[in-house]
Design an enzyme around this catalytic site. Structure first.
Site, PDB file in Angstrom:
ATOM      1  N   ASP A  12      20.523   2.331  -7.184  1.00  0.00           N
ATOM      2  CA  ASP A  12      20.215   3.764  -7.065  1.00  0.00           C
ATOM      3  C   ASP A  12      19.560   4.166  -5.732  1.00  0.00           C
ATOM      4  O   ASP A  12      19.615   5.332  -5.349  1.00  0.00           O
ATOM      5  CB  ASP A  12      19.285   4.201  -8.207  1.00  0.00           C
ATOM      6  CG  ASP A  12      19.887   3.937  -9.581  1.00  0.00           C
ATOM      7  OD1 ASP A  12      21.126   3.852  -9.673  1.00  0.00           O
ATOM      8  OD2 ASP A  12      19.122   3.824 -10.553  1.00  0.00           O
TER       9      ASP A  12
ATOM     10  N   ARG B 159      15.209 -21.676  -3.151  1.00  0.00           N
ATOM     11  CA  ARG B 159      15.352 -22.617  -2.020  1.00  0.00           C
ATOM     12  C   ARG B 159      14.128 -22.594  -1.103  1.00  0.00           C
ATOM     13  O   ARG B 159      13.664 -23.639  -0.668  1.00  0.00           O
ATOM     14  CB  ARG B 159      16.613 -22.286  -1.221  1.00  0.00           C
ATOM     15  CG  ARG B 159      17.886 -22.555  -2.024  1.00  0.00           C
ATOM     16  CD  ARG B 159      18.770 -23.588  -1.349  1.00  0.00           C
ATOM     17  NE  ARG B 159      19.766 -24.099  -2.262  1.00  0.00           N
ATOM     18  CZ  ARG B 159      21.084 -23.997  -2.107  1.00  0.00           C
ATOM     19  NH1 ARG B 159      21.576 -23.381  -1.028  1.00  0.00           N
ATOM     20  NH2 ARG B 159      21.912 -24.517  -2.974  1.00  0.00           N
TER      21      ARG B 159
ATOM     22  N   ARG C  18      18.386 -17.142  -5.219  1.00  0.00           N
ATOM     23  CA  ARG C  18      18.655 -18.350  -4.420  1.00  0.00           C
ATOM     24  C   ARG C  18      17.592 -18.527  -3.329  1.00  0.00           C
ATOM     25  O   ARG C  18      17.074 -19.624  -3.103  1.00  0.00           O
ATOM     26  CB  ARG C  18      20.047 -18.225  -3.801  1.00  0.00           C
ATOM     27  CG  ARG C  18      20.425 -19.304  -2.810  1.00  0.00           C
ATOM     28  CD  ARG C  18      21.815 -19.005  -2.281  1.00  0.00           C
ATOM     29  NE  ARG C  18      22.259 -19.916  -1.264  1.00  0.00           N
ATOM     30  CZ  ARG C  18      22.039 -19.755   0.035  1.00  0.00           C
ATOM     31  NH1 ARG C  18      21.361 -18.709   0.461  1.00  0.00           N
ATOM     32  NH2 ARG C  18      22.509 -20.621   0.897  1.00  0.00           N
TER      33      ARG C  18
ATOM     34  N   ARG D  62      20.934   7.644 -11.596  1.00  0.00           N
ATOM     35  CA  ARG D  62      19.888   8.222 -12.451  1.00  0.00           C
ATOM     36  C   ARG D  62      19.464   9.582 -11.924  1.00  0.00           C
ATOM     37  O   ARG D  62      20.292  10.426 -11.746  1.00  0.00           O
ATOM     38  CB  ARG D  62      18.682   7.279 -12.535  1.00  0.00           C
ATOM     39  CG  ARG D  62      18.875   6.255 -13.575  1.00  0.00           C
ATOM     40  CD  ARG D  62      17.542   5.686 -14.036  1.00  0.00           C
ATOM     41  NE  ARG D  62      17.823   4.625 -14.971  1.00  0.00           N
ATOM     42  CZ  ARG D  62      17.066   3.580 -15.182  1.00  0.00           C
ATOM     43  NH1 ARG D  62      15.931   3.464 -14.518  1.00  0.00           N
ATOM     44  NH2 ARG D  62      17.391   2.677 -16.049  1.00  0.00           N
TER      45      ARG D  62
HETATM   46  P1  ADP Z   1      14.779  -0.573 -13.722  1.00  0.00           P
HETATM   47  O1  ADP Z   1      13.879  -1.717 -13.416  1.00  0.00           O
HETATM   48  O2  ADP Z   1      16.181  -0.805 -13.264  1.00  0.00           O
HETATM   49  O3  ADP Z   1      14.201   0.749 -13.290  1.00  0.00           O
HETATM   50  P2  ADP Z   1      13.994   0.070 -16.465  1.00  0.00           P
HETATM   51  O4  ADP Z   1      13.309   1.353 -16.088  1.00  0.00           O
HETATM   52  O5  ADP Z   1      14.829   0.075 -17.687  1.00  0.00           O
HETATM   53  O6  ADP Z   1      14.943  -0.504 -15.323  1.00  0.00           O
HETATM   54  O7  ADP Z   1      12.846  -1.023 -16.609  1.00  0.00           O
HETATM   55  C1  ADP Z   1      13.175  -2.379 -16.876  1.00  0.00           C
HETATM   56  C2  ADP Z   1      12.116  -2.980 -17.776  1.00  0.00           C
HETATM   57  O8  ADP Z   1      10.857  -3.014 -17.110  1.00  0.00           O
HETATM   58  C3  ADP Z   1      11.825  -2.215 -19.062  1.00  0.00           C
HETATM   59  O9  ADP Z   1      12.770  -2.450 -20.066  1.00  0.00           O
HETATM   60  C4  ADP Z   1      10.473  -2.775 -19.436  1.00  0.00           C
HETATM   61  O10 ADP Z   1      10.578  -4.053 -20.025  1.00  0.00           O
HETATM   62  C5  ADP Z   1       9.800  -2.916 -18.067  1.00  0.00           C
HETATM   63  N1  ADP Z   1       8.988  -1.722 -17.787  1.00  0.00           N
HETATM   64  C6  ADP Z   1       9.415  -0.483 -17.466  1.00  0.00           C
HETATM   65  N2  ADP Z   1       8.387   0.378 -17.314  1.00  0.00           N
HETATM   66  C7  ADP Z   1       7.262  -0.347 -17.555  1.00  0.00           C
HETATM   67  C8  ADP Z   1       5.869  -0.043 -17.569  1.00  0.00           C
HETATM   68  N3  ADP Z   1       5.407   1.197 -17.303  1.00  0.00           N
HETATM   69  N4  ADP Z   1       5.011  -1.032 -17.855  1.00  0.00           N
HETATM   70  C9  ADP Z   1       5.449  -2.290 -18.127  1.00  0.00           C
HETATM   71  N5  ADP Z   1       6.738  -2.641 -18.126  1.00  0.00           N
HETATM   72  C10 ADP Z   1       7.647  -1.700 -17.850  1.00  0.00           C
HETATM   73  O1  F6P Z   2      19.495   1.967 -12.454  1.00  0.00           O
HETATM   74  C1  F6P Z   2      20.812   1.528 -12.288  1.00  0.00           C
HETATM   75  C2  F6P Z   2      21.745   2.282 -13.209  1.00  0.00           C
HETATM   76  O2  F6P Z   2      23.061   1.772 -12.990  1.00  0.00           O
HETATM   77  C3  F6P Z   2      21.727   3.797 -13.065  1.00  0.00           C
HETATM   78  O3  F6P Z   2      22.451   4.249 -11.935  1.00  0.00           O
HETATM   79  C4  F6P Z   2      22.310   4.233 -14.386  1.00  0.00           C
HETATM   80  O4  F6P Z   2      21.866   5.516 -14.756  1.00  0.00           O
HETATM   81  C5  F6P Z   2      21.769   3.203 -15.338  1.00  0.00           C
HETATM   82  O5  F6P Z   2      21.409   2.060 -14.562  1.00  0.00           O
HETATM   83  C6  F6P Z   2      22.740   2.819 -16.407  1.00  0.00           C
HETATM   84  O6  F6P Z   2      22.102   1.964 -17.278  1.00  0.00           O
HETATM   85  P1  F6P Z   2      22.864   1.106 -18.401  1.00  0.00           P
HETATM   86  O7  F6P Z   2      23.479  -0.067 -17.706  1.00  0.00           O
HETATM   87  O8  F6P Z   2      21.783   0.733 -19.344  1.00  0.00           O
HETATM   88  O9  F6P Z   2      23.925   1.989 -18.991  1.00  0.00           O
END
Ligand code: ADP
Ligand code: F6P
Length: 322
Positions: free
Chosen positions: A129, A27, A23, A173
């Site tokens: 987290d 905005r 938002r 995590r």
């Molecule tokens: P969070 O952002 O909550 O830590 P993830 O680690 O699953 O969640 O990352 C979310 C998304 O970001 C991944 O599914 C991917 O699309 C992208 N991503 C993660 N790591 C990389 C990376 N090293 N380079 C490019 N994109 C990434």
């Molecule tokens: O990063 C946020 C979080 O909720 C972590 O605390 C947890 O380990 C993970 O995402 C769970 O992921 P998913 O929703 O894919 O089960």
């Protein structure tokens, strides 16, 4: 030349307050004369070209809603060079000249990859987290902590009524922030976190001590990434005659949902506005962050280079107060 069209996405695990940040971007961007586009389902939507214009009206009434109206996703393809270049192509096709990525450390890595390809990006830390470095708080942490606290209070009622020991698993995590804070503000006989491996034997002593002292319950908070893990801990305690019956509650995804607290709404709003200001100033590759009570910014590269460390003083307090 000043940019005219920007996009916003929410990525990774959803966090309460993400809507408030969307938002604020829509905005404040609109107020500065920008056209703002929403990318649905994070990098998946980017690769599929799921990108739509958003107006002030589209974000009305969402400041207090949990989850994210833009939805979120995890996408493996975007981690590859080919995927990132395809993403950049989609942004160019839509004439988008800058983007705000709201998400966790993985999402911020994705943002960094676009910045390295020369595309202007600003990140905003959104994850319950609180594992993202260089910011005191991320969007969603405060709400998740309040949810955990409420659950803890409820569990204590039933634990005391039945004289039971409860193991309560919280998310995070590989980061013990939520567990540690929950133990400080909710009270626990012991907190187990990934940052500090523990011996199962210690727990038996703690429970026996609580039982002998006449306590009518015993609460252990375990972070999901702690070693040994939740299953091992429960199995171990059930094998020992510790005076209390043992029960397990895994709080799970209920920690991710719910209406954002006042703190999260304000944090997300300030961060969203600052992200747009930075894009307009021609800044890229930075993450908006909270330093003390100030909203400022820090290189994404540094923010994702390591996990946010726990405050040693908090670790000490948890030991003294348990
Ligand atoms: P969070 O952002 O909550 O830590 P993830 O680690 O699953 O969640 O990352 C979310 C998304 O970001 C991944 O599914 C991917 O699309 C992208 N991503 C993660 N790591 C990389 C990376 N090293 N380079 C490019 N994109 C990434
Ligand atoms: O990063 C946020 C979080 O909720 C972590 O605390 C947890 O380990 C993970 O995402 C769970 O992921 P998913 O929703 O894919 O089960």
């Amino acid at each position: 030349m000043a940019i005219k069209r920007i996009a916003v996405m929410t990525s990774g695990g959803d966090a309460p307050g993400m809507n408030a940040a969307v938002r604020a971007v829509v905005r404040s961007g609109t107020a500065k004369g920008l056209e703002v586009y929403g990318i649905r389902q994070a990098y998946t939507g980017l690769l599929n070209g799921d990108i739509e214009r958003m107006t002030s009206r589209d974000v009305s009434g969402i400041i207090g809603e949990g989850g994210t109206i833009l939805q979120t996703a995890r996408n493996e393809e975007f981690k590859t060079d080919k995927g990132q270049k395809r993403g950049l192509r989609r942004l160019n096709e839509h004439g988008i000249e800058g983007m705000v990525v709201i998400g966790g450390d993985g999402s911020l890595r994705g943002a960094l990859s676009l910045h390295r390809l020369g595309f202007p990006v600003i990140g905003a830390p959104g994850s319950i987290d609180n594992d993202i470095s260089n910011t005191d708080m991320s969007i969603g942490v405060d709400t998740a902590l309040n949810t955990i606290l409420e659950a803890l209070d409820r569990i204590r009622d039933t634990a005391s009524s039945h004289e039971r020991a409860f193991i309560i698993e919280v998310m995070g995590r590989k980061c013990g922030y939520l567990a540690l804070m929950a133990s400080l503000i909710g009270g626990a006989e012991k907190v187990m976190i990934p940052e500090e491996p523990f011996e199962l034997g210690e727990l038996v002593e703690i429970i026996e001590d609580a039982y002998i002292k006449g306590k009518n319950h015993c609460i252990f908070i375990i972070a999901e990434g702690a070693q040994p893990g939740t299953r091992e801990t429960v199995d171990f305690l059930r094998k020992h005659d510790i005076g209390f019956e043992v029960r397990l509650t895994v709080l799970g995804h209920l920690q991710r949902g719910g209406r954002p607290t006042a703190f999260d709404r304000l944090l997300a709003t300030r961060m969203g506005v600052h992200a747009v200001e930075l894009l307009l100033e021609g800044v890229s590759g930075e993450m908006v962050c909270m330093a003390g009570s100030a909203i400022t910014h820090t290189p994404i590269e540094e923010a994702v280079s390591k996990q946010r460390a726990l405050n040693p003083r908090d670790l000490e307090l948890a030991k003294i107060l348990s």
